[in-house]
Design a protein around this motif. Structure first.
Motif, PDB file in Angstrom:
ATOM      1  N   ASP A  23       0.752  -1.485   0.083  1.00  0.00           N
ATOM      2  CA  ASP A  23      -0.314   0.058  -0.179  1.00  0.00           C
ATOM      3  C   ASP A  23       0.634   0.981   0.372  1.00  0.00           C
ATOM      4  OD1 ASP A  23      -2.307   2.163   0.284  1.00  0.00           O
ATOM      5  OD2 ASP A  23      -3.323   1.518   2.138  1.00  0.00           O
ATOM      6  N   THR A  24       1.001   1.965  -1.221  1.00  0.00           N
ATOM      7  CA  THR A  24       2.098   2.743  -1.635  1.00  0.00           C
ATOM      8  C   THR A  24       1.216   4.314  -0.721  1.00  0.00           C
ATOM      9  OG1 THR A  24       0.936   3.325  -3.528  1.00  0.00           O
ATOM     10  CG2 THR A  24       2.616   1.960  -3.313  1.00  0.00           C
ATOM     11  N   ASP A  25      -0.270   4.058   0.072  1.00  0.00           N
ATOM     12  CA  ASP A  25      -0.497   4.940   0.055  1.00  0.00           C
ATOM     13  C   ASP A  25       0.135   5.346   2.164  1.00  0.00           C
ATOM     14  OD1 ASP A  25      -1.236   6.361  -1.946  1.00  0.00           O
ATOM     15  OD2 ASP A  25      -3.532   5.292  -1.898  1.00  0.00           O
ATOM     16  N   ALA A  26       0.050   4.207   2.333  1.00  0.00           N
ATOM     17  CA  ALA A  26       0.723   4.089   3.384  1.00  0.00           C
ATOM     18  C   ALA A  26       1.918   4.924   4.756  1.00  0.00           C
ATOM     19  CB  ALA A  26       0.381   2.544   4.842  1.00  0.00           C
ATOM     20  N   LYS A  27       1.241   5.456   5.691  1.00  0.00           N
ATOM     21  CA  LYS A  27       2.044   6.574   6.262  1.00  0.00           C
ATOM     22  C   LYS A  27       2.994   5.526   7.892  1.00  0.00           C
ATOM     23  CE  LYS A  27       1.562   9.508   3.267  1.00  0.00           C
ATOM     24  NZ  LYS A  27       2.054   9.818   2.150  1.00  0.00           N
ATOM     25  N   LYS A  28       3.762   5.696   7.475  1.00  0.00           N
ATOM     26  CA  LYS A  28       4.195   5.004   9.081  1.00  0.00           C
ATOM     27  C   LYS A  28       4.112   6.174   9.950  1.00  0.00           C
ATOM     28  CE  LYS A  28       9.077   4.777  11.414  1.00  0.00           C
ATOM     29  NZ  LYS A  28      10.514   4.225  10.907  1.00  0.00           N
ATOM     30  N   ASP A  30       3.496   8.018  13.371  1.00  0.00           N
ATOM     31  CA  ASP A  30       4.478   9.350  14.393  1.00  0.00           C
ATOM     32  C   ASP A  30       5.026   8.378  15.787  1.00  0.00           C
ATOM     33  OD1 ASP A  30       3.952  10.732  11.963  1.00  0.00           O
ATOM     34  OD2 ASP A  30       1.802  11.677  13.330  1.00  0.00           O
ATOM     35  N   TRP A  32       5.202   5.222  16.408  1.00  0.00           N
ATOM     36  CA  TRP A  32       6.783   4.533  15.670  1.00  0.00           C
ATOM     37  C   TRP A  32       7.747   3.841  16.100  1.00  0.00           C
ATOM     38  CZ3 TRP A  32       4.605  -0.367  13.626  1.00  0.00           C
ATOM     39  CH2 TRP A  32       5.651  -1.639  13.502  1.00  0.00           C
ATOM     40  N   TRP A  40       9.906  -0.512  10.440  1.00  0.00           N
ATOM     41  CA  TRP A  40       7.923  -0.146   9.687  1.00  0.00           C
ATOM     42  C   TRP A  40       8.414  -0.871   8.428  1.00  0.00           C
ATOM     43  CZ3 TRP A  40       5.647   2.472   6.620  1.00  0.00           C
ATOM     44  CH2 TRP A  40       4.515   2.743   6.118  1.00  0.00           C
ATOM     45  N   ALA A  42       5.490  -0.973   4.809  1.00  0.00           N
ATOM     46  CA  ALA A  42       3.520  -1.069   4.833  1.00  0.00           C
ATOM     47  C   ALA A  42       3.339  -2.028   4.683  1.00  0.00           C
ATOM     48  CB  ALA A  42       4.179  -0.164   3.189  1.00  0.00           C
TER      49      ALA A  42
END
Length: 86
Positions: A23-28, A30, A32, A40, A42
């Motif tokens: 999922d390229t839209d997933a963000k780490k 804050d 984490w 991490w 995705a």
């Protein structure tokens, strides 16, 4: 076998083999912490381009002559057991 793989059939160049994709839209997140939580990665999601497992088209085998069965011939030396016991 009465059916065989079609030697003319080739997998399309645009065939997608991966069921899931990153999922390229997933963000780490804050909060984490790499040391505490590990590195991490995705998450993955269903791949919209996935068309299923590709398999070659099957066609009739022109060389197939049916199930092979041994030819039955008479045995001139055969003596029936009942005839021996008389």
């Amino acid at each position: 076998d009465s059916m065989m793989d079609d030697p003319e059939d080739k997998k399309p160049a645009d065939w997608v083999e991966e069921k899931r994709m990153v999922d390229t839209d997933a963000k780490k997140p804050d909060d984490w912490d790499d040391e505490e939580d590990g590195e991490w990665e995705a998450p993955t999601k269903d791949n919209p381009g996935y068309k299923g497992d590709w398999s070659v088209k099957r066609i009739s085998n022109p060389g197939y002559k049916g199930f092979w069965e041994a030819k039955k011939i008479a045995n001139p030396e055969y003596v029936d057991e009942e005839a021996l016991s008389r």
